[in-house]
Structures are given as structure tokens and as C-alpha cells.
Design an enzyme around this catalytic site. Structure first.
Site, PDB file in Angstrom:
ATOM      1  CB  SER A 158      -0.955  -0.037   1.200  1.00 43.27           C
ATOM      2  OG  SER A 158      -1.994   0.915   1.042  1.00 43.27           O
TER       3      SER A 158
ATOM      4  CG  HIS B  34      -5.137  -3.160   0.605  1.00 44.91           C
ATOM      5  ND1 HIS B  34      -4.368  -3.180  -0.533  1.00 44.91           N
ATOM      6  CD2 HIS B  34      -4.760  -2.044   1.283  1.00 44.91           C
ATOM      7  CE1 HIS B  34      -3.575  -2.133  -0.560  1.00 44.91           C
ATOM      8  NE2 HIS B  34      -3.779  -1.428   0.532  1.00 44.91           N
TER       9      HIS B  34
END
Length: 540
Positions: free
Chosen positions: A237, A368
Site C-alpha cells: 500500500s 488488501h
């Protein structure tokens, strides 16, 4: 930023794609690979091998909807040998710093620290300012010294897999070097303690600078615990954005592994506006000061950028690169990421290093930053090849059919056949056809200033470079007269006397001292027309 609560439920098949090309979406292409480069020599022994290359940045920018040609030098000629890549990479680095990330300063005057089996300490000093930070260490089983992977913020490739493959884990908190949640005019952390809280350098470049200082300390430690020539980096990320920048800006990184990096990470910047659901560039710029301040002018029109992220991928060549992406979350822009990887892979191929890059978005779980079984084997193979140096697995591209990019839609250039060997020593001086140095010739005393101006409809950004002559400058003043109607709206790394007409710029406390022949940069943004200024510099 996406949190771990984001889920994507849809499953789809994937296509396996070779590095050479991606034609029709969904097609399976098998091609012969280029001969592999010896992984043991893929990483450079210095932070920036092209530091002495002459680079003159463009005086003005033009719009181009296609990806810039990574093989075309700024003087308009194309490179023809593998050794030419060294100085072409230096051009890409300067452009990435100027327009995207902000400047990553060279190694500070003093870097000291310690390395143990559990911890690394870093102490830095520059221009009378000092800062410190640290990172924890987890060793694998066995007898050292060990290769190591820097893991940003606790989010990156699976640390259990890293250690089982024979590499140590360095847990690096980048927020201690560049803190999130701060305004651009009051950035915080070890980097900004040294270079000023109004520095135009974004967090990603600051984090990269911090990782480089960790490697400095490992080099100084004598290699009893960790090997300085076998360091990798990973993050997911926002930390995937950081890992990507770290690998691009320090050639001592042998293996770069960004995960789900999204906008401001691997994906091409030109592709983001047209990729449905991806984080807009204005959002990536505004969410945190990740990118350099100068990127603000490109958030609405990335086509005027003279550089794009496929060339940041190329800056890592021929070193190891394993890009991992998540096509289930639109916000992450994985289609644009696959285009960046395919475009950068063309440079790997031209250098004879096509087997040193891998890309994998063929995953079933859309969570994620999850630990994924699909990535475990290629992760082990990359660590063994580039860090442990006991493997020779070929790189692979597995691009999900959910987010397949087509490089042919984005380029109007071809990949040249480069002659020679990338490890051939370059000439001491650049060839006569190379552009002249950006810096003005040193004067006997005093200082000189040059301006690089990026003008667009209704506004401009000026980057001013101040260069000392043959004696040290301890303070400087740059005077300009702005064109009628022009007004400065913001400035960085400088104080100014006004916003219109005749304006004087003076140093701030951390950039007044300039060693003989060396340079610093400051900049300002404004409305109206900024072209036509003739700067003059006086030293104090």
C-alpha cells in the site's frame, strides 16, 4: 489509502504473459527469454552510479499522451549501447526528482550507527543539524552474515517466507523519517529535521533517503551481521509506494518488491485518469505529502510530465524487481500498473536482463495486503536469486485478466538492440554529444543562478539552482524581476521579499552554505507567465 477492510469478492481467471509484450487482452503469449544477467553483479556498489553524468533538464514541457521513450536522451538521440544506460538512467532520476518525488539529497556529511542481531541505529548530521532513528532486526536461522530485506512499516512481503528463504528482516518505520498527517509547509521527521520542514521533497523520497542511511550503516559495520551487498526492500500500500521509490533511487538495493502500491506507486501516471475507480492523482497528492510539492501542477494533466512510472521501473534495471498487484480493488489502478511493468521490462530486455523482472497480479483473494499463497514461491525464488545468490529462477509475468494492460496502446517507440555489456566501465567524461552540465560554470568567487521554468496555461513553476564558485558561499541572494501580471503563490527552500515585480530570494538556515562548485535548489510557483526571468546571484 485503502484499509484492510476493503474486500473484493469477484473471482476471475488470469493470463500468463511473457515480458516481451502484451497484445490482445486475454491472449496467452510464450516467447523466448533473453539471456539472464548474473544476479551477483546486478546491484551496484554505490547509491547512485550516475552521479557524475551531465544532465540538462528541459526548459519547457510539451504534452504527450503516450509514454515517454525510455531510450531517448534529453538531447533527442537514442542510446545505442548497454553502457549508455548509466547516464540515461541519471536523466530519468533527475526528472523523477524534479517533477514527481522531490529531490533526494546525497549522503549527509556524517552518518554513523550500529548494527546488532536485534537492532540498527542511525545518526546523521548535516549543516549543523542532527537526527537519529532506528530499525529492529530479525535474523533467520543459521550462521551469518545474512542478506536482509527492509520491510516498511510492518506491511510487506510475508516475513516468515523471507526468513525461511535465508534473509534477515529489517523492520523500518519510515514515519520516523517522514511523518504522515503533516501539512506540506510543516513536514516532520528525521529527514525534515536536517533539510527543513518546508522542503519540497515528498515523503516517498524522504523514506528512500532513510533506507539509504540504513544501508550506509550496514556498510560501515564490517558485514559481521548483515551483508550490505545483499539488501532488498518491500512494502504494501503506501509502504509499497515507498519500497518502489527506495529501489529506484538506491542502486545498492539488489531486490525491490512493491506490493499493491496504487497511485503514486508503480502504475503509470498517465493511465490513472482513464482507469475507472482508481485513486485520482489529485487524491494521491493531497491525501498525504507522499509526492514532491512540484507534482501539484500535473495532477490534472499528467500528459505534460516528461517522465512516467515505467521509467521509474526502468531505473531499477538490471537489478531484481518483483511487482505484486491486486486487480480486485479498482482504487489500486492495477491495469496502469501492468502497463508500467511491461514498459519497464523493455529496458530490462534491452539490457539482457529480462529474467530479472517479475510481475504478478493473478491472485484469488482480493483482501488488501493479505499474505498470499500465489506469491510464496516466486518470493522465495527472488530472494534466493538476488539476495542469497544460490538460485537462478527465471522472471515471470502473470497478469490477471481482470486488469490487463496493453503496452501497444501507450507507446510509439520501439525497443532497440543495445550493443556491448552493461557492466563495461563508462568513459570518465560524457561523450561530446551529451548535453552540457546543468550547473553554470563556477565563477572565481560568489555564486551563479539558473532557472528552469515549467509554464502551463495560467501558471508556472520555477526551479532555481544556485551554484557556488571556487570558494564556499555562506549565504546567497537571488534577484529576479517577474513579468507583468505574474504573482508568486508559494515557494520552498527559500525566503522571499515579495510576490510580484522585483523579488529577492534568500537562503534559509539549512541551505545557505554551499561548498565550492556545489549547488542547491529552491523553487516557487505562481500564476500568470513565469518565463523570461534572468536571475542574478550575490553571496554573503
Amino acid at each position: 489509502m485503502i484499509t484492510s477492510s476493503v474486500r473484493a469478492r469477484i473471482r476471475s481467471g488470469a493470463v500468463v504473459l511473457a515480458v516481451a509484450a502484451l497484445g490482445i487482452a486475454g491472449a496467452v503469449t510464450v516467447v523466448a527469454r533473453s539471456a539472464p544477467v548474473d544476479a551477483a553483479v546486478a546491484a551496484a556498489g554505490v547509491e547512485d552510479d550516475g552521479a557524475n553524468c551531465a544532465v540538462t533538464l528541459p526548459g519547457s514541457l510539451t504534452s504527450n499522451s503516450r509514454l515517454p521513450d525510455p531510450f531517448r536522451k534529453l538531447d533527442g538521440t537514442r542510446i545505442s549501447t548497454k553502457s549508455d544506460w548509466r547516464c540515461r538512467r541519471a536523466e530519468l532520476k533527475r526528472m523523477a526528482e524534479r517533477y514527481v518525488y522531490g529531490e533526494k539529497p546525497v549522503k549527509p556529511t556524517s552518518v554513523t550507527g550500529t548494527v546488532s542481531s536485534t537492532n540498527i541505529t542511525v545518526n546523521v548530521s548535516q549543516n549543523g543539524r542532527s537526527a537519529s532513528f532506528s530499525a529492529s532486526v530479525q535474523l533467520p536461522s543459521g550462521t551469518g552474515p545474512f542478506p536482509a530485506v527492509i520491510v516498511l512499516g510492518g506491511f510487506g512481503a510475508d516475513t516468515a517466507t523471507i526468513r525461511s528463504a535465508g534473509a534477515a528482516v529489517i523492520n523500518y518505520d519510515p514515519l520516523s523519517v517522514g511523518r504522515e498527517g503533516t501539512p506540506r509547509n510543516n513536514k516532520q521527521g528525521a529527514f525534515y529535521t536536517l533539510y527543513g520542514n518546508t522542503s519540497a521533497t515528498g515523503l516517498l523520497a524522504a523514506w528512500s533517503w532513510g533506507a539509504s542511511r540504513i544501508i550506509d550503516v550496514i556498510e560501515q559495520s564490517g558485514g559481521n551481521v548483515l551483508k550490505a551487498d545483499s539488501v532488498g526492500v518491500t512494502g504494501c500500500s503506501r509502504y509499497g509506494k515507498g519500497a518502489f521509490a527506495i529501489g529506484a533511487f538506491d542502486q545498492r538495493i539488489a531486490l525491490t518488491m512493491p506490493i499493491e502500491s496504487g497511485s503514486a506507486g508503480v502504475p503509470i501516471l498517465r493511465g490513472i485518469p482513464g482507469e475507472s475507480g482508481s485513486q485520482p492523482l489529485s487524491s494521491a497528492y493531497g491525501e498525504q505529502p507522499w509526492l514532491g510539492d512540484a507534482f501539484s501542477q500535473f495532477t490534472g494533466n499528467p500528459n505534460t510530465l516528461p517522465v512516467d512510472q515505467h521509467e521509474t521501473v526502468a531505473m531499477i534495471a538490471p537489478r531484481g524487481l518483483f511487482i505484486m498487484e491486486n486487480p480486485h480493488i479498482d482504487w489500486l489502478g492495477a491495469r496502469s500498473g501492468s502497463v508500467a511493468a511491461l514498459g519497464g521490462a523493455e529496458v530490462y530486455k534491452a539490457l539482457g536482463a529480462g529474467d530479472n523482472i517479475s510481475y504478478w497480479s493473478d491472485i484469488q483473494d482480493g483482501t488488501h495486503c493479505a499474505t498470499r499463497t500465489e506469491w510464496r514461491t516466486p518470493l522465495q525464488q527472488n530472494i534466493q536469486k538476488f539476495l542469497v545468490k544460490t538460485g537462478n529462477a527465471a522472471g515471470t509475468f502473470r497478469i490477471s485478466s481482470r486488469k490487463p494492460g496493453n503496452l501497444a496502446d501507450w507507446r510509439d517507440w520501439t525497443t532497440p538492440t543495445l550493443s556491448g555489456n552493461p557492466t563495461d566501465p563508462p568513459p570518465t567524461d560524457p561523450p561530446p554529444t551529451d548535453p552540457p552540465p546543468t550547473d553554470p560554470p563556477p565563477t572565481t568567487t560568489g555564486c551563479a543562478a539558473t532557472a528552469a521554468i515549467n509554464q502551463w496555461n495560467g501558471g508556472f513553476v520555477t526551479t532555481m539552482r544556485v551554484t557556488a564558485g571556487n570558494t564556499q558561499v555562506n549565504a546567497w541572494t537571488v534577484a529576479v524581476t517577474l513579468p507583468s501580471g505574474a504573482a508568486i503563490t508559494s515557494a520552498w527552500n527559500t525566503n522571499r521579499s515579495g510576490n510580484t515585480g522585483a523579488v529577492q530570494f534568500t537562503n534559509v538556515n539549512f541551505n545557505g552554505a554551499i561548498a565550492p562548485g556545489q549547488s542547491i535548489e529552491f523553487g516557487y510557483q505562481g500564476t500568470g507567465t513565469g518565463t523570461g526571468v534572468t536571475p542574478t546571484c550575490t553571496s554573503g
